[in-house]
Write a protein that holds these residues in place. Structure first.
Motif, PDB file in Angstrom:
ATOM      1  N   MET A   1       0.840  -1.183   0.000  1.00 27.68           N
ATOM      2  CA  MET A   1       0.000   0.000   0.000  1.00 27.68           C
ATOM      3  C   MET A   1       0.883   1.243   0.000  1.00 27.68           C
ATOM      4  N   LEU A 188     -12.950  -4.382  -3.542  1.00 27.80           N
ATOM      5  CA  LEU A 188     -11.641  -4.957  -3.886  1.00 27.80           C
ATOM      6  C   LEU A 188     -11.527  -5.300  -5.369  1.00 27.80           C
ATOM      7  N   ARG A 192      -8.169   0.344  -9.001  1.00 24.53           N
ATOM      8  CA  ARG A 192      -7.316   1.125  -8.106  1.00 24.53           C
ATOM      9  C   ARG A 192      -8.165   1.655  -6.956  1.00 24.53           C
ATOM     10  N   LEU A 193      -7.603   1.667  -5.757  1.00 24.26           N
ATOM     11  CA  LEU A 193      -8.306   2.206  -4.588  1.00 24.26           C
ATOM     12  C   LEU A 193      -7.555   3.439  -4.090  1.00 24.26           C
ATOM     13  N   LEU A 195      -7.888   5.922  -0.858  1.00 26.75           N
ATOM     14  CA  LEU A 195      -8.580   6.259   0.390  1.00 26.75           C
ATOM     15  C   LEU A 195      -8.051   7.590   0.901  1.00 26.75           C
ATOM     16  N   LEU A 223      -7.764  -3.136   2.318  1.00 28.91           N
ATOM     17  CA  LEU A 223      -6.907  -2.473   1.316  1.00 28.91           C
ATOM     18  C   LEU A 223      -5.539  -3.145   1.238  1.00 28.91           C
ATOM     19  N   HIS A 226      -5.155  -5.422  -1.631  1.00 31.68           N
ATOM     20  CA  HIS A 226      -5.298  -4.901  -2.998  1.00 31.68           C
ATOM     21  C   HIS A 226      -3.933  -4.508  -3.554  1.00 31.68           C
ATOM     22  N   HIS A 228      -3.156  -2.293  -5.756  1.00 28.65           N
ATOM     23  CA  HIS A 228      -2.955  -0.894  -6.161  1.00 28.65           C
ATOM     24  C   HIS A 228      -3.789   0.034  -5.266  1.00 28.65           C
ATOM     25  N   ALA A 229      -3.428   0.061  -4.005  1.00 26.90           N
ATOM     26  CA  ALA A 229      -4.168   0.895  -3.043  1.00 26.90           C
ATOM     27  C   ALA A 229      -3.284   2.048  -2.577  1.00 26.90           C
ATOM     28  N   THR A 230      -3.858   3.252  -2.586  1.00 23.76           N
ATOM     29  CA  THR A 230      -3.140   4.448  -2.142  1.00 23.76           C
ATOM     30  C   THR A 230      -3.944   5.106  -1.027  1.00 23.76           C
TER      31      THR A 230
END
Ligand code: F6R
Length: 256
Positions: A1, A188, A192-193, A195, A223, A226, A228-230
């Motif tokens: 992450m 999920l 791309r996530l 937050l 997250l 996942h 590709h979570a930012t």
């Protein structure tokens, strides 16, 4: 992450917006997952500034809201259908038909939930999902102990969430007891996530989600699963992160 720590909520919104804008520049037909509440407001304002400046066009974008209360009219100012219209559709120059919100007024909520999942799939899936986080670690309205495999469904809001959201209603008792929310499994599935979290009240939930164990007790810890979570936070929301220096260092030295 990836964790990005910035000075304030305006910078958080601008950074989230520039990530979203670059997706739309690559693919003008991108599908956005839309959170409501206070957290994404600065992101939507920053996107609106780009639209106004003529550097971003969302006329071909599709959007899917994360959640909706059950049992309040669509024109109630606190309904997420109304919030999406005011904060997303109008300022971003979209038309109402481009953005879907779960139907919390449906007679058959299970059917409405299944239909919502079908619509997301038919649109090709969500490319970028914008998320806020609740003080208890919820994302969407997936309250603690929500299954990581869950799909759009009816959930009962926790007392804490109802109290937190009472500010949007005339009386605390007016906050609905139930909602329709995308599941953690639905979230999920997005490409791309992103937050966004700001303020000291989000510090504990942010630290638990980013650095704690992956657990349904902290739904946002999903997250970590996942690719590709930012997570974009201001200093106050970052204040309980054990590795904050490392996140600043990696962001400052990010390969271009
Ligand atoms: C709302 C949603 C929720 C909120 C969360 C934080 O669509 O998905 O998860 O993001 O409750 O709310 P705020 O930002 O108002 O503190």
């Amino acid at each position: 992450m990836e964790v990005i720590i910035l000075n304030n909520s305006v910078e958080v919104g601008e950074t989230a917006a520039s990530l979203i804008a670059s997706t739309i520049h690559r693919n003008p037909r991108a599908v956005l997952g839309l959170a409501t509440g206070s957290s994404p407001s600065e992101t939507y304002l920053a996107l609106a500034r780009m639209v106004e400046a003529g550097t971003l066009n969302l006329s071909k974008v599709a959007g899917f809201a994360l959640d909706e209360y059950v049992g309040i009219p669509a024109d109630h100012p606190a309904s997420y259908a109304a919030v999406i219209q005011q904060e997303v559709v109008i300022p971003l120059g979209m038309t109402a038909s481009q953005v879907q919100v779960p139907n919390g007024r449906a007679q058959n909520l299970a059917k409405a939930a299944a239909e919502y999942e079908r619509q997301i799939v038919a649109a090709g899936g969500v490319d970028v999902q914008i998320l806020g986080i609740g003080r208890n670690g919820h994302i969407g309205f997936n309250e603690p102990t929500s299954s990581f495999a869950s799909r759009t469904r009816v959930k009962t809001l926790s007392e804490e969430t109802r109290r937190d959201n009472a500010r949007f209603f005339d009386r605390p008792d007016d906050v609905p007891m139930h909602c329709l929310t995308q599941g953690l499994g639905t979230i999920l599935d997005a490409g791309r996530l992103i937050l966004v979290a700001t303020g000291a009240s989000k510090a504990a939930a942010t630290a638990a989600a980013v650095e704690g164990a992956v657990s349904s007790f902290v739904p946002a810890s999903a997250l970590q699963l996942h690719a590709h979570a930012t997570v974009i936070v201001d200093e106050a929301a970052a204040s309980l992160l054990a590795l904050s220096d490392y996140y600043r260092y990696t962001y400052a030295n990010k390969p271009s």
